[in-house]
Motif scaffolding. Structure first.
Motif, PDB file in Angstrom:
ATOM      1  N   ASP A   1      46.203  46.792  37.731  1.00  0.00           N
ATOM      2  CA  ASP A   1      45.792  46.033  38.916  1.00  0.00           C
ATOM      3  C   ASP A   1      45.465  44.591  38.539  1.00  0.00           C
ATOM      4  N   GLN A   2      45.545  43.767  39.545  1.00  0.00           N
ATOM      5  CA  GLN A   2      45.217  42.363  39.323  1.00  0.00           C
ATOM      6  C   GLN A   2      43.706  42.183  39.093  1.00  0.00           C
ATOM      7  N   VAL A   3      43.393  41.229  38.245  1.00  0.00           N
ATOM      8  CA  VAL A   3      41.970  40.985  37.971  1.00  0.00           C
ATOM      9  C   VAL A   3      41.329  40.274  39.158  1.00  0.00           C
ATOM     10  N   ARG A   4      40.179  40.769  39.558  1.00  0.00           N
ATOM     11  CA  ARG A   4      39.427  40.124  40.639  1.00  0.00           C
ATOM     12  C   ARG A   4      38.264  39.360  40.032  1.00  0.00           C
ATOM     13  N   VAL A   5      37.961  38.232  40.624  1.00  0.00           N
ATOM     14  CA  VAL A   5      36.792  37.480  40.172  1.00  0.00           C
ATOM     15  C   VAL A   5      35.735  37.543  41.276  1.00  0.00           C
ATOM     16  N   ILE A   6      34.607  38.107  40.955  1.00  0.00           N
ATOM     17  CA  ILE A   6      33.520  38.212  41.931  1.00  0.00           C
ATOM     18  C   ILE A   6      32.482  37.150  41.587  1.00  0.00           C
TER      19      ILE A   6
ATOM     20  N   SER B   1      36.137  43.397  33.101  1.00  0.00           N
ATOM     21  CA  SER B   1      36.804  42.878  31.901  1.00  0.00           C
ATOM     22  C   SER B   1      36.035  41.711  31.282  1.00  0.00           C
TER      23      SER B   1
ATOM     24  N   GLU C   1      34.575  39.257  36.145  1.00  0.00           N
ATOM     25  CA  GLU C   1      36.019  39.510  36.256  1.00  0.00           C
ATOM     26  C   GLU C   1      36.228  41.005  36.125  1.00  0.00           C
ATOM     27  N   ALA C   2      36.924  41.566  37.087  1.00  0.00           N
ATOM     28  CA  ALA C   2      37.066  43.025  37.088  1.00  0.00           C
ATOM     29  C   ALA C   2      38.361  43.446  37.766  1.00  0.00           C
ATOM     30  N   TYR C   3      38.664  44.731  37.639  1.00  0.00           N
ATOM     31  CA  TYR C   3      39.804  45.265  38.385  1.00  0.00           C
ATOM     32  C   TYR C   3      39.583  46.707  38.709  1.00  0.00           C
TER      33      TYR C   3
END
Lengths: 225, 114
Positions: free
Chosen positions: A2-7, B27, B112-114
């Protein structure tokens, strides 16, 4: 993958602890329990000061003490010998207590009801304990004469967060080039509202003024709860 | 010395954010650290490696540290100056009536997460 999300978070690491500490204070208020957080370097005289304080207050206020140390139970035993209910908390190598650890200690301390004044004797350390709000109603620090009158300059945060500073071992001041006036000035520079009380826990000098301050604080807190 | 305690608090905050945002695996955590926060970055990353390995959510993740400069304001002359170079005494007017504007931050900037 999956694409990395930045929160985006933008939150102080201490925010969560601060919330838990505030919650603990609210609960203590409802239950009419005053929590004092006592901090100092190792060897400044926290336990000796507490024993003296307990002698003056224990007949009128029910006191419970939590001794936080990295290891051993010598402090808890010393307090028990002085006739004060005490428990030993081990921090497992950590240099401070946070709000959750304090709550766990209180749960144990308060199993025996009636405690009006709970005192947390924090880990001996002038740096880390100052950074974590324990949920205490008031913070006190002990600075002992042999440590030097310049400590408020070197460890400013400790003196900023304290409501009262006890200058202990005042009887040996002449031997250590310790200038009480200069030290008080350094404390006020960092914290204009701090109360400064010179004491000697060994002889009892000044301890009454400190006990009076503490008694007033406990009564004030309990009378509005 | 307090770095391990701080790492535990970071992990707890990350767990909360992860639960709110349905994140399965983190990550990297980006931390903003003020120059005079009293936190030693090298110790912090060492503690992170040790503590993060024990939690599934953050194991193997990187702790990225961004340093924020410390700036002090002087009430004596109204100017700002860099804290690390001059401490609490204003280099312009020698006043001691100074206070920290920025530099003691320990905050999570993003995850940064997924």
């Amino acid at each position: 993958m999956d694409q990395v999300r930045v929160i985006e978070v933008k939150q102080s690491v201490f925010a969560d602890n601060d919330r838990r500490a505030a919650q603990l204070r609210r609960e203590l208020k409802e239950r009419g329990i005053f929590l004092l957080n006592l901090m100092s370097s190792p060897g400044a005289g926290k336990t000796t000061t507490l024993k003296r304080t307990a002698e003056l207050l224990k007949d009128e206020i029910k006191i419970g003490v939590m001794e936080a140390d990295i290891d051993s139970d010598v402090d808890a035993r010393a307090m028990a010998e002085a006739g004060v209910r005490s428990i030993q908390l081990h921090t497992g190598g950590m240099c401070h207590l946070d709000a959750d650890m304090t709550r766990q200690g209180l749960d144990e301390l308060l199993t025996e009801g009636g405690v009006e004044l709970a005192i947390l004797e924090n880990v001996g350390n002038l740096v880390c304990p100052a950074e974590f709000d324990t949920g205490a109603v008031k913070n006190a620090a002990i600075l002992s004469v042999p440590e030097g009158d310049d400590k408020p300059l070197k460890y400013p945060l400790m003196f900023q967060v304290c409501d009262v500073v006890l200058i202990n071992k005042i009887d040996v001041a002449p031997y250590f080039d310790f200038d009480l006036e200069r030290c008080t000035e350094y404390i006020r520079m960092r914290n204009p509202d701090a109360k400064v009380i010179p004491i000697c826990a060994k002889t009892g000098e000044g301890v009454e003024e400190w006990a009076n301050w503490l008694r007033g604080q406990v009564r004030g807190w309990r009378s509005f709860s | 010395m307090h770095e391990l305690g701080i790492v535990f608090h970071i992990i707890r905050s990350v767990e909360q954010v992860a639960a709110e945002n349905n994140l399965e695996k983190v990550s990297a955590v980006v931390l903003e650290l003020g120059e005079v926060s009293g936190v030693v970055p090298d110790y912090l990353t060492d503690c992170w490696r040790w503590a993060a390995a024990k939690e599934e959510l953050v194991s193997g993740s990187e702790l990225k540290i961004e340093t924020l400069p410390a700036v002090t304001h002087c009430d004596g002359c109204g100017r700002d100056y860099p804290t690390v170079a001059h401490g609490r005494t204003c280099p312009h007017c020698r006043s001691e009536k100074t206070w920290l504007l920025t530099g003691n931050e320990v905050s999570i900037k993003e995850i940064e997460a997924y």
